[in-house]
Design a protein around this motif. Sequence first.
Motif, mmCIF file in Angstrom:
data_model
loop_
_atom_site.group_PDB
_atom_site.id
_atom_site.type_symbol
_atom_site.label_atom_id
_atom_site.label_comp_id
_atom_site.label_asym_id
_atom_site.label_seq_id
_atom_site.Cartn_x
_atom_site.Cartn_y
_atom_site.Cartn_z
ATOM 1 N N MET A 174 0.823 -1.216 0.000
ATOM 2 C CA MET A 174 0.000 0.000 0.000
ATOM 3 C C MET A 174 0.856 1.265 0.000
ATOM 4 S SD MET A 174 -3.359 -0.699 2.348
ATOM 5 C CE MET A 174 -2.531 -1.039 3.892
ATOM 6 N N SER A 175 2.130 1.111 -0.278
ATOM 7 C CA SER A 175 3.043 2.254 -0.163
ATOM 8 C C SER A 175 2.848 3.292 -1.257
ATOM 9 C CB SER A 175 4.490 1.756 -0.186
ATOM 10 O OG SER A 175 4.740 1.041 -1.379
ATOM 11 N N ASP A 176 2.218 2.891 -2.368
ATOM 12 C CA ASP A 176 2.088 3.822 -3.492
ATOM 13 C C ASP A 176 0.697 4.431 -3.608
ATOM 14 O OD1 ASP A 176 0.924 1.411 -4.087
ATOM 15 O OD2 ASP A 176 1.623 1.348 -6.177
ATOM 16 N N LEU A 177 -0.087 4.398 -2.544
ATOM 17 C CA LEU A 177 -1.433 4.961 -2.570
ATOM 18 C C LEU A 177 -1.393 6.465 -2.341
ATOM 19 C CD1 LEU A 177 -3.465 2.300 -0.534
ATOM 20 C CD2 LEU A 177 -3.095 2.424 -2.998
ATOM 21 N N VAL A 181 -5.751 10.512 -0.343
ATOM 22 C CA VAL A 181 -7.194 10.272 -0.311
ATOM 23 C C VAL A 181 -7.483 8.798 -0.093
ATOM 24 C CG1 VAL A 181 -9.326 10.353 -1.667
ATOM 25 C CG2 VAL A 181 -7.705 12.261 -1.769
ATOM 26 N N GLN A 182 -6.742 7.923 -0.741
ATOM 27 C CA GLN A 182 -6.940 6.484 -0.577
ATOM 28 C C GLN A 182 -6.637 6.049 0.849
ATOM 29 O OE1 GLN A 182 -4.425 5.476 -4.047
ATOM 30 N NE2 GLN A 182 -6.097 4.139 -4.720
ATOM 31 N N TYR A 183 -5.578 6.599 1.447
ATOM 32 C CA TYR A 183 -5.254 6.276 2.836
ATOM 33 C C TYR A 183 -6.378 6.709 3.777
ATOM 34 C CZ TYR A 183 -0.415 4.875 1.917
ATOM 35 O OH TYR A 183 0.707 4.212 1.489
ATOM 36 N N ILE A 184 -6.928 7.881 3.553
ATOM 37 C CA ILE A 184 -8.019 8.377 4.395
ATOM 38 C C ILE A 184 -9.251 7.487 4.252
ATOM 39 C CG2 ILE A 184 -9.643 10.288 4.723
ATOM 40 C CD1 ILE A 184 -7.355 12.191 3.907
ATOM 41 N N VAL A 202 -11.104 0.686 -3.203
ATOM 42 C CA VAL A 202 -9.938 1.558 -3.055
ATOM 43 C C VAL A 202 -8.681 0.879 -3.604
ATOM 44 C CG1 VAL A 202 -8.510 2.844 -1.416
ATOM 45 C CG2 VAL A 202 -10.969 2.614 -1.015
ATOM 46 N N LEU A 203 -8.522 -0.408 -3.258
ATOM 47 C CA LEU A 203 -7.373 -1.185 -3.734
ATOM 48 C C LEU A 203 -7.839 -2.610 -3.968
ATOM 49 C CD1 LEU A 203 -4.329 -1.462 -4.324
ATOM 50 C CD2 LEU A 203 -4.006 -1.988 -1.893
ATOM 51 N N PRO A 214 -15.826 -5.241 0.650
ATOM 52 C CA PRO A 214 -16.236 -4.710 -0.659
ATOM 53 C C PRO A 214 -15.828 -3.254 -0.873
ATOM 54 C CG PRO A 214 -18.021 -5.965 0.320
ATOM 55 C CD PRO A 214 -16.972 -5.808 1.379
ATOM 56 N N PHE A 215 -15.895 -2.438 0.195
ATOM 57 C CA PHE A 215 -15.508 -1.034 0.091
ATOM 58 C C PHE A 215 -13.992 -0.899 -0.038
ATOM 59 C CE2 PHE A 215 -19.467 -0.992 2.637
ATOM 60 C CZ PHE A 215 -20.281 -0.343 1.711
ATOM 61 N N LEU A 216 -13.251 -1.726 0.713
ATOM 62 C CA LEU A 216 -11.794 -1.682 0.635
ATOM 63 C C LEU A 216 -11.298 -2.050 -0.762
ATOM 64 C CD1 LEU A 216 -10.970 -3.375 4.061
ATOM 65 C CD2 LEU A 216 -10.482 -0.996 3.444
#
Length: 257
Positions: free
Chosen positions: A1-4, A7-10, A41-42, A36-38
Amino acid sequence: MSDLSSVQYILIALIFVWSGFVRSGLGFGGAVLSLPFLLLVLDDPLVFLPIIAVHLLVFSSLTIWMNNRKTGQAQDGQGGTVDWRYLGRLLAILIVPKLIGVFGLITLPGDIMSGIIFVIVALYSVSYILDRPFRSGSKTVDVLFLMLGGYISGTSLIGAPLIIAVAAQYLPKEKLRDTLFALWFILVLIKLSAFLWVGIDLQLIHHLWLLPAAAVGHVIGLYAHDRLLHSESNLFFRVLGGVLLTVSAVGLFSVWG
């Protein structure tokens, strides 16, 4: 997840707040109502499943310990807020299909199995919403449903609703959540061991910021659970039915949508 992005982190943090709230509020749903929501995002479930599993281990054990310290040991031999006798019966039924699912000893079409489980759960949920809880009237049917839920929970983490649909028939609402927490702890520990065995990254660095996010939701969920338990007797099961129906709708859409 280092390249998110930021906004994606939030968004991920907010979803884990939601995950903690649902899990502690009803005793399940932390995975099936957040994954499903996660994935929006990714789109990589193997990133999030280990994180969700560790969160469940932490918060389920913490909740059971705190509740039993608060209430003291029950005098009926079942031990505080967990019905250990019924938990033992559940494990006796679930453990073999759980292991079959974890190790892929029997491979069944995922979309068909998921569709079946969500349809069954939807039928149960409507009965709870209408305040006419469905009872199969057959121990054989209950065992089959539990075995199916155990298998699904082994292949993924979405077998909980079907297990709950059966367990809610036999457990008092005061012991339902914590008994389920004890069950999830054991089942998820098996799943997490499988992750370690095949070398899946547990994303330990991300627990530093996602555990506090889930903790916020967990505390809010504890408050909501207490309010439900002290409300009118059928409100708890109507809310349970509503969440189960939501789970089924989201699940069916993701499988067949």
